[in-house]
Design an enzyme around this catalytic site. Sequence first.
Site, PDB file in Angstrom:
ATOM      1  N   ASP A  52       3.953  -7.912   5.185  1.00  0.00           N
ATOM      2  CA  ASP A  52       4.269  -7.147   3.976  1.00  0.00           C
ATOM      3  C   ASP A  52       3.023  -7.015   3.114  1.00  0.00           C
ATOM      4  OD1 ASP A  52       5.869  -5.950   1.908  1.00  0.00           O
ATOM      5  OD2 ASP A  52       6.010  -7.904   0.927  1.00  0.00           O
ATOM      6  N   ASP A 101       3.057  -6.050  -0.894  1.00  0.00           N
ATOM      7  CA  ASP A 101       3.191  -6.493  -2.281  1.00  0.00           C
ATOM      8  C   ASP A 101       3.649  -7.944  -2.360  1.00  0.00           C
ATOM      9  OD1 ASP A 101       2.553  -3.872  -2.905  1.00  0.00           O
ATOM     10  OD2 ASP A 101       4.637  -3.261  -3.113  1.00  0.00           O
TER      11      ASP A 101
END
Length: 173
Positions: free
Chosen positions: A7, A9
């Site tokens: 991922d 963020d």
Amino acid sequence: MKRLIVDMDDVMADATGQFLAYYEKEFGVRVDRAVLHGKGEGEGFPDNHSAIAKFPYRANFFRTMAVNENCQAIIENLNRKYELFIVSAAMEFPQSLVEKLEWLNEHFPFLSWKQFVFCGSKAVVHGDYMIDDLVRNLERFNGEKFIYTAPHNTHLNHFERLNNWNEVAERLL
């Protein structure tokens, strides 16, 4: 070769730090990151919750996030060992698509555009390992799941925890 999903963020990029910086600039109040521990996303800021929700819609919010410590070198090493994909549920903030692509190209020039997946739901992603800060993204993943520590998940114990990029390296390299 095993597939690793990572991922962006609050895993690769310091989204929490960006919210803190925007909040301080907007309201002149410095919020300590520790105050956010164990609180949901957007919680822990004094008042002005509606303003916080608007920050990700501002130009350059995603483009100017700091890279989390040691992330670049470790991602480069992981890229040699795994079929690596950077996956971000970016559709909620459509302007983030270009900003995230530019951010990845600047900070991770050794990765190819073919390794970037911007989607609405990560339920479509399959692999052997996933590193994410959100339980909802990990729950439907078919492989081994790692929750990357961020203030909004410190109280959760659903998955094996990785607190920083050095721990990612110890576990996966």
